[in-house]
Design an enzyme around this catalytic site. Structure first.
Site, PDB file in Angstrom:
ATOM      1  N   HIS A  16      53.431-102.403  30.051  1.00  0.00           N
ATOM      2  CA  HIS A  16      53.940-102.321  28.672  1.00  0.00           C
ATOM      3  C   HIS A  16      55.440-102.083  28.615  1.00  0.00           C
ATOM      4  O   HIS A  16      56.052-102.210  27.561  1.00  0.00           O
ATOM      5  CB  HIS A  16      53.220-101.190  27.922  1.00  0.00           C
ATOM      6  CG  HIS A  16      51.789-101.509  27.648  1.00  0.00           C
ATOM      7  ND1 HIS A  16      51.308-101.774  26.394  1.00  0.00           N
ATOM      8  CD2 HIS A  16      50.722-101.630  28.480  1.00  0.00           C
ATOM      9  CE1 HIS A  16      50.015-102.029  26.452  1.00  0.00           C
ATOM     10  NE2 HIS A  16      49.632-101.943  27.714  1.00  0.00           N
ATOM     11  N   ASP A  30      63.722-101.447  25.907  1.00  0.00           N
ATOM     12  CA  ASP A  30      62.379-101.235  25.365  1.00  0.00           C
ATOM     13  C   ASP A  30      61.511-102.422  25.773  1.00  0.00           C
ATOM     14  O   ASP A  30      61.956-103.568  25.656  1.00  0.00           O
ATOM     15  CB  ASP A  30      62.451-101.157  23.827  1.00  0.00           C
ATOM     16  CG  ASP A  30      61.342-100.305  23.230  1.00  0.00           C
ATOM     17  OD1 ASP A  30      60.281-100.188  23.874  1.00  0.00           O
ATOM     18  OD2 ASP A  30      61.538 -99.765  22.127  1.00  0.00           O
TER      19      ASP A  30
HETATM   20  C1  G6P Z   1      54.865 -95.966  25.822  1.00  0.00           C
HETATM   21  C2  G6P Z   1      54.071 -96.287  27.069  1.00  0.00           C
HETATM   22  C3  G6P Z   1      52.609 -95.884  26.922  1.00  0.00           C
HETATM   23  C4  G6P Z   1      52.526 -94.439  26.447  1.00  0.00           C
HETATM   24  C5  G6P Z   1      53.335 -94.233  25.163  1.00  0.00           C
HETATM   25  C6  G6P Z   1      53.336 -92.773  24.692  1.00  0.00           C
HETATM   26  O1  G6P Z   1      54.496 -96.822  24.789  1.00  0.00           O
HETATM   27  O2  G6P Z   1      54.184 -97.656  27.401  1.00  0.00           O
HETATM   28  O3  G6P Z   1      51.930 -96.032  28.144  1.00  0.00           O
HETATM   29  O4  G6P Z   1      51.184 -94.067  26.246  1.00  0.00           O
HETATM   30  O5  G6P Z   1      54.674 -94.620  25.413  1.00  0.00           O
HETATM   31  O6  G6P Z   1      53.800 -91.931  25.701  1.00  0.00           O
HETATM   32  P1  G6P Z   1      52.905 -90.756  26.310  1.00  0.00           P
HETATM   33  O7  G6P Z   1      53.640 -90.270  27.508  1.00  0.00           O
HETATM   34  O8  G6P Z   1      52.815 -89.738  25.214  1.00  0.00           O
HETATM   35  O9  G6P Z   1      51.548 -91.313  26.646  1.00  0.00           O
END
Ligand code: G6P
Length: 493
Positions: free
Chosen positions: A169, A396
């Site tokens: 992602h 991003d």
């Molecule tokens: C990004 C990453 C995700 C992640 C999200 C929130 O979008 O690509 O994998 O889940 O951020 O971050 P966190 O560390 O809270 O899961």
């Protein structure tokens, strides 16, 4: 929500991500319940799981939660518990203080610790074991994101019958940056365990292919990589191209730009109560002529400081008038125990405090700042109220906020300012594209957006909406799953 225990069942489609799409919350009286957890990934995948049915393996978001698999909203959820140490070393450490800054062009300095790498390996193994248990014979497994890059290889070793997809992602960095990573070869080998490796942008896929050539010497041609079925040199960097002698398998590595369920935002925005809420927000902000809006996880990749600097200079120069224009910045709390995130919060809040302190009038402030998360309904009301949407990411993978804003503007109004360093800029070319490092350009873009004639706003927004509705998350997941089906057919030939 129900917590029916359901073990021993197996599934034909298994999704695995670091986070489950729920968080466990415990009330004051000690009773526990589950709530949706934040993040673009959850938003993106929920409809796919509903459509296909299947199991989702992931961490419930809190330390030491041991619960049996359970069903929520038509999806089997399989929790993988993480201890406080795992969270510190695998999640906060290797995932978010090593890989995250490295993959985002070293905006912050990655920290390399061998103990964090050990924790990353062992947690990836545990996720693999959990998947291997719930995947039926010949199932499709879809692994998500940088926290789980070793899972494809580990899973192929444990369950050669599975078809394995991986989607990254976040960006995949150029080799000159990726090559800093002490465990770079292991990561590339881990990913090559998949049949299909998806990236957000073509540039990410090209960077990955280059890492494969430089580290393993495997031939890559137009998104197809020839990988020996048996790696004769695991963990070893190979200098120069090699001609595999034994049997080979083909791994596809190409872009699949992710999107959102656009209809959810469109439908919310058309609801009279949400429109009323948007009017109320504007009134509560003192009825400014222009609302400029930014919403991000509080992350150093998002360029929040750059946008406050640009806006602050416009205020200081008298080019925007406090009360006439307001910047609403929502910064949702994120990774709050990781040092660069703590530092960022201090920096941003110092900037907001200074600007408001210097330029607020009695009753009006230049910036309305919220270190909070809001539900989707409230976000949609903010999108409707926002005359200008500011997305100034320094790097991003995609940036789904930009797409959510566009999907919400059923009235074909509003102006999107979008960083060219966000993956979304490949598609949303009718936004006002900016280099957020260029503060003068950012200031000009803000002024231009505020004054853009209605006809041009409408024509731009119509074209943006077409892109977002034509390429929604259903299309994204279908295309990825179709590519996986092709890979399975080829393997069975
Ligand atoms: C990004 C990453 C995700 C992640 C999200 C929130 O979008 O690509 O994998 O889940 O951020 O971050 P966190 O560390 O809270 O899961």
């Amino acid at each position: 929500m129900s917590e029916t225990s359901a073990t021993n069942e197996q599934f034909d489609l298994v999704v695995v991500s670091n986070r489950l799409p729920v968080d466990r919350i415990v009330d004051a009286d000690g009773s526990a319940a589950w709530t949706r957890s934040p993040g673009g990934l959850v938003t993106a995948l929920e409809p796919v799981m509903h459509a296909h049915g299947g199991a989702w393996v992931g961490w419930p978001g809190m330390p030491d939660v041991e619960v049996e698999p359970f069903d929520e909203g038509g999806i089997r959820l399989v929790p993988v518990p993480l201890s406080a140490d795992d969270i510190e070393q695998y999640y906060e450490g290797f995932s978010n203080d090593t890989l995250w800054p490295l993959y985002h062009d070293v905006i912050a300095s990655p920290r390399y610790h061998r103990e964090w790498w050990d924790a990353y390996k062992s947690v990836n193994q545990r996720f693999t074991d959990a998947v291997a248990e719930v995947a039926s014979e010949g199932a499709v497994v879809w692994v998500h994101d940088y926290q789980l890059q070793l899972v494809p290889k580990l899973l192929r070793e444990a369950r050669p019958d599975l078809t394995i997809g991986f989607f990254n992602h976040i960006p995949f960095p150029p080799y000159g940056i990726f090559s800093q990573l002490p465990w770079r070869t292991r990561i590339v080998e881990g990913l090559l365990g998949a049949d299909v490796i998806g990236f957000q942008r073509q540039a990410d896929a090209v960077n990955f292919q280059q890492a494969v050539r430089r580290l393993k010497g495997y031939p890559t041609r137009r998104g197809h990589i020839e990988v020996p079925v048996v790696d004769e040199t695991p963990g070893v960097r190979v200098y120069g191209p090699i001609k595999p002698t034994g049997p080979i398998r083909t791994v596809v590595a190409r872009e699949f730009p992710i999107s959102i369920d656009a209809s959810i935002y469109d439908e919310l925005a058309r609801r009279p109560d949400i429109q009323e809420r948007a009017r109320q927000l504007r009134a509560d902000l003192g009825d400014p002529r222009v609302i400029i809006f930014g919403v991000d996880r509080l992350d150093y990749t998002k360029g929040i400081g750059h946008r406050i600097k640009a806006f602050g200079e416009l205020v200081a120069d008298g080019e925007v008038t406090v009360g006439d224009v307001v910047l609403v910045q929502v910064a949702s709390p994120s990774r709050e125990r990781v040092v660069p995130y703590m530092e960022l919060r201090d920096e941003v809040e110092l900037m907001v405090g200074r600007l408001n302190g210097d330029y607020s009038t009695i009753g009006h402030s230049p910036i309305a700042y919220y270190h909070q998360s809001f539900p989707r309904e409230e976000m949609t009301a903010f999108y409707l109220a926002a005359d200008v949407m500011l997305v100034t990411a320094l790097r991003d993978g995609m940036n789904l906020v930009a797409k959510e804003y566009v999907a919400s503007r059923f009235d074909d109004d509003g102006v999107l300012i979008l960083s060219e360093f966000a993956g979304a800029s490949d598609e949303l070319t009718r936004a006002i594209l900016v280099n957020p490092h260029d503060i003068e350009e950012l200031k000009r873009a803000i002024l231009r957006a505020m004054e853009l004639p209605k006809r041009e706003r409408k024509s731009r927004m119509r074209q943006l909406r077409k892109r977002v509705f034509d390429n929604d998350v259903a299309k994204w997941s279908n295309e990825f799953l179709e590519e996986l089906a092709k890979a399975r057919a080829a393997a069975n030939d």
